[in-house]
Design a protein around this motif. Structure first.
Motif, mmCIF file in Angstrom:
data_model
loop_
_atom_site.group_PDB
_atom_site.id
_atom_site.type_symbol
_atom_site.label_atom_id
_atom_site.label_comp_id
_atom_site.label_asym_id
_atom_site.label_seq_id
_atom_site.Cartn_x
_atom_site.Cartn_y
_atom_site.Cartn_z
ATOM 1 N N ALA A 1 15.137 -2.712 -11.039
ATOM 2 C CA ALA A 1 15.911 -1.459 -10.964
ATOM 3 C C ALA A 1 15.785 -0.828 -9.579
ATOM 4 O O ALA A 1 16.758 -0.276 -9.048
ATOM 5 C CB ALA A 1 15.425 -0.489 -12.036
ATOM 6 N N MET A 2 14.588 -0.925 -8.976
ATOM 7 C CA MET A 2 14.398 -0.374 -7.629
ATOM 8 C C MET A 2 15.254 -1.131 -6.607
ATOM 9 O O MET A 2 15.899 -0.526 -5.745
ATOM 10 C CB MET A 2 12.919 -0.449 -7.221
ATOM 11 N N LYS A 3 15.253 -2.445 -6.691
ATOM 12 C CA LYS A 3 16.043 -3.252 -5.754
ATOM 13 C C LYS A 3 17.540 -2.968 -5.909
ATOM 14 O O LYS A 3 18.268 -2.851 -4.923
ATOM 15 C CB LYS A 3 15.767 -4.736 -5.982
ATOM 16 N N LYS A 4 17.977 -2.852 -7.151
ATOM 17 C CA LYS A 4 19.388 -2.594 -7.410
ATOM 18 C C LYS A 4 19.816 -1.254 -6.829
ATOM 19 O O LYS A 4 20.921 -1.125 -6.276
ATOM 20 C CB LYS A 4 19.648 -2.616 -8.922
ATOM 21 N N SER A 5 18.938 -0.245 -6.921
ATOM 22 C CA SER A 5 19.250 1.088 -6.399
ATOM 23 C C SER A 5 18.778 1.287 -4.970
ATOM 24 O O SER A 5 18.936 2.363 -4.409
ATOM 25 C CB SER A 5 18.624 2.160 -7.302
ATOM 26 N N LYS A 6 18.133 0.233 -4.403
ATOM 27 C CA LYS A 6 17.630 0.264 -3.015
ATOM 28 C C LYS A 6 16.643 1.415 -2.794
ATOM 29 O O LYS A 6 16.737 2.200 -1.846
ATOM 30 C CB LYS A 6 18.775 0.325 -2.012
ATOM 31 N N ILE A 7 15.655 1.505 -3.711
ATOM 32 C CA ILE A 7 14.605 2.522 -3.657
ATOM 33 C C ILE A 7 13.329 1.891 -3.124
ATOM 34 O O ILE A 7 12.956 0.780 -3.522
ATOM 35 C CB ILE A 7 14.356 3.114 -5.062
ATOM 36 N N LEU A 8 12.647 2.590 -2.230
ATOM 37 C CA LEU A 8 11.400 2.095 -1.659
ATOM 38 C C LEU A 8 10.326 2.021 -2.751
ATOM 39 O O LEU A 8 10.057 3.005 -3.433
ATOM 40 C CB LEU A 8 10.938 3.025 -0.530
ATOM 41 N N TYR A 9 9.718 0.847 -2.889
ATOM 42 C CA TYR A 9 8.700 0.661 -3.923
ATOM 43 C C TYR A 9 7.574 -0.226 -3.406
ATOM 44 O O TYR A 9 7.687 -0.884 -2.370
ATOM 45 C CB TYR A 9 9.307 0.029 -5.187
ATOM 46 N N GLY A 10 6.472 -0.211 -4.129
ATOM 47 C CA GLY A 10 5.347 -1.079 -3.817
ATOM 48 C C GLY A 10 4.627 -1.440 -5.109
ATOM 49 O O GLY A 10 5.027 -1.039 -6.201
ATOM 50 N N ILE A 11 3.542 -2.195 -4.971
ATOM 51 C CA ILE A 11 2.740 -2.619 -6.112
ATOM 52 C C ILE A 11 1.308 -2.133 -5.913
ATOM 53 O O ILE A 11 0.787 -2.168 -4.801
ATOM 54 C CB ILE A 11 2.738 -4.160 -6.258
ATOM 55 N N TYR A 12 0.691 -1.663 -7.002
ATOM 56 C CA TYR A 12 -0.712 -1.290 -6.909
ATOM 57 C C TYR A 12 -1.533 -2.059 -7.941
ATOM 58 O O TYR A 12 -1.018 -2.473 -8.985
ATOM 59 C CB TYR A 12 -0.913 0.221 -7.076
ATOM 60 N N ALA A 13 -2.800 -2.267 -7.627
ATOM 61 C CA ALA A 13 -3.719 -2.953 -8.529
ATOM 62 C C ALA A 13 -5.007 -2.155 -8.607
ATOM 63 O O ALA A 13 -5.550 -1.731 -7.586
ATOM 64 C CB ALA A 13 -4.011 -4.368 -8.031
ATOM 65 N N VAL A 14 -5.496 -1.927 -9.814
ATOM 66 C CA VAL A 14 -6.746 -1.204 -10.029
ATOM 67 C C VAL A 14 -7.872 -2.222 -10.168
ATOM 68 O O VAL A 14 -7.737 -3.219 -10.867
ATOM 69 C CB VAL A 14 -6.660 -0.328 -11.296
ATOM 70 N N TYR A 15 -8.971 -1.982 -9.468
ATOM 71 C CA TYR A 15 -10.114 -2.896 -9.556
ATOM 72 C C TYR A 15 -11.389 -2.111 -9.838
ATOM 73 O O TYR A 15 -11.466 -0.895 -9.611
ATOM 74 C CB TYR A 15 -10.263 -3.706 -8.264
ATOM 75 N N GLY A 16 -12.385 -2.828 -10.329
ATOM 76 C CA GLY A 16 -13.682 -2.212 -10.606
ATOM 77 C C GLY A 16 -14.799 -3.145 -10.196
ATOM 78 O O GLY A 16 -14.589 -4.133 -9.482
ATOM 79 N N ASN A 17 -15.996 -2.872 -10.673
ATOM 80 C CA ASN A 17 -17.143 -3.706 -10.301
ATOM 81 C C ASN A 17 -16.996 -5.142 -10.789
ATOM 82 O O ASN A 17 -17.505 -6.073 -10.159
ATOM 83 C CB ASN A 17 -18.429 -3.095 -10.872
ATOM 84 N N ASP A 18 -16.278 -5.349 -11.901
ATOM 85 C CA ASP A 18 -16.145 -6.681 -12.466
ATOM 86 C C ASP A 18 -15.293 -7.618 -11.613
ATOM 87 O O ASP A 18 -15.545 -8.829 -11.587
ATOM 88 C CB ASP A 18 -15.547 -6.616 -13.885
ATOM 89 N N ASP A 19 -14.284 -7.083 -10.945
ATOM 90 C CA ASP A 19 -13.395 -7.966 -10.179
ATOM 91 C C ASP A 19 -13.307 -7.627 -8.693
ATOM 92 O O ASP A 19 -12.490 -8.211 -7.976
ATOM 93 C CB ASP A 19 -11.999 -7.993 -10.796
ATOM 94 N N ALA A 20 -14.134 -6.717 -8.209
ATOM 95 C CA ALA A 20 -14.099 -6.384 -6.784
ATOM 96 C C ALA A 20 -14.374 -7.614 -5.926
ATOM 97 O O ALA A 20 -13.713 -7.832 -4.897
ATOM 98 C CB ALA A 20 -15.117 -5.280 -6.476
ATOM 99 N N ALA A 21 -15.338 -8.437 -6.327
ATOM 100 C CA ALA A 21 -15.693 -9.626 -5.542
ATOM 101 C C ALA A 21 -14.521 -10.589 -5.440
ATOM 102 O O ALA A 21 -14.335 -11.245 -4.405
ATOM 103 C CB ALA A 21 -16.906 -10.321 -6.155
ATOM 104 N N ALA A 22 -13.730 -10.687 -6.499
ATOM 105 C CA ALA A 22 -12.565 -11.583 -6.466
ATOM 106 C C ALA A 22 -11.569 -11.119 -5.412
ATOM 107 O O ALA A 22 -10.893 -11.932 -4.777
ATOM 108 C CB ALA A 22 -11.902 -11.632 -7.842
#
Length: 353
Positions: free
Chosen positions: A222-243
């Motif tokens: 939907a963002m691409k179709k409307s040409k809206i600026l977007y990004g992706i976020y990822a939440v991390y914690g102690n369990d996957d910080a090393a990865a």
């Protein structure tokens, strides 16, 4: 000196300077369509000429060096953003973030800190959960933005959780402050056409979606179709910080084809693990392997603040009104949204002048 929501209203960024930057950036973006690589380099050179803030000067210097390599993955990331985003959205968000937030805002912050007993962050992270009883409201967030601009804060990260029901009111807030830049991290829910149209009107805004969200593909489309600026976020914690800091997850993130990506440490993540992830993000930016630009919310906010005012601080107002800084979470301050009081409590200076 106390700054409240009703006094010391800011004059705001210089309108003539902003108009000159606007015209130059608009011309640069149009030229990119004809000669992408040459014009991207030219636009970066132009940025260094107009945007004199300490942080932006450092960043643009690094970008200039990286773009001297015609095979730099950044070209693909930038061209992708240009292809999928309305020119006005890119221009307005970029100028609000780079000029208002990091150049003009940084100068105002340094001036205010000379007479205040606390540090002022260059950006505020504000959380809101409309399903939370007695949680922060949109009107309280708007009060924080009004107070923040008086202090020189022109960049805001809004973390919306629980439900997307208040997205319309949040976008109204964004439209009321065109001089500011807003990055909204949205929960994993599909946006309807009315909500997409509301976001489209906010050209000083970027929206971000969860990296593994069930609704992410639909929302990105939907963002691409409307040409809206977007990004992706990822939440991390102690369990996957090393990865993350061992470079085991970035390629997966790059496959989502978002030019800008943000890593966000959860509330249980240790300061040590957060610092390692932030260091990895900085390394990946200076030695890019993938067609994306990766930031760490807390780590990079702290670094920017250090460059702007030589202070290392971070401020996040949680959904229930608690204060989160780099060193602690301070509870039971739900009774006030006065930034003067909150900064005095959460970001005191050791030796105020």
């Amino acid at each position: 000196m106390k700054i409240s929501r009703d006094d010391n209203k800011p004059q705001g960024p210089n309108n003539i300077t902003r108009a000159l930057i606007d015209a130059s950036v608009d011309r640069g973006l149009r030229e990119i369509e004809e000669d992408p690589k040459r014009s991207i380099r030219k636009l970066t050179d132009m940025g260094r000429m107009f945007i004199k803030g300490r942080f932006m000067d450092e960043v643009l210097s690094i970008v200039q060096d990286l773009l001297r390599n015609d095979d730099s993955p950044y070209y693909e990331a930038i061209e992708q953003m240009l292809r999928n985003t309305d020119r006005k959205n890119l221009k307005d968000f970029g100028i609000s973030f780079g000029y208002s937030g990091l150049t003009y805002g940084g100068k105002v912050i340094r001036e205010h800190e000379l007479s205040l007993p606390y540090h002022i962050p260059w950006a505020l992270t504000l959380r809101i959960n409309p399903t939370l009883k007695d949680g922060l409201s949109v009107s309280e967030l708007e009060s924080c933005v009004r107070q923040g601009t008086a202090m020189g804060i022109y960049c805001y990260f809004i973390r919306l959780s629980g439900a997307i029901t208040c997205i319309g009111r949040l976008m109204d807030l964004v439209k009321q402050h065109p001089e500011c830049a807003f990055v909204s991290l949205l929960p994993d829910e599909p946006l309807n056409p009315v909500q997409v149209a509301g976001i489209k009107e906010c050209t000083n805004s970027m929206v971000m979606f969860q990296n593994r969200g069930a609704a992410t593909a639909e929302n990105v489309s939907a963002m691409k179709k409307s040409k809206i600026l977007y990004g992706i976020y990822a939440v991390y914690g102690n369990d996957d910080a090393a990865a993350w800091y061992n470079d085991q997850k970035a390629e997966e993130l790059a496959e989502l084809n978002a030019g800008i990506n943000l890593l966000v440490s959860d509330d249980t993540c240790s300061k040590r693990n957060g610092a390692k992830v932030a260091k990895y993000c900085r390394s990946l930016r200076t030695h890019p392997e993938y067609p994306m630009i990766l930031f760490d919310l807390v780590g990079d906010a702290v670094q920017i603040n250090h460059i702007i005012s030589e202070d290392e601080c971070y401020f996040e107002l949680l959904e229930n009104g608690d204060i989160k800084t780099t060193t602690e979470t301070i509870s039971d301050f739900r009774h006030t949204t006065s930034l003067d009081q909150l900064f005095t409590i959460g970001l005191p200076r050791e030796n105020p002048s």
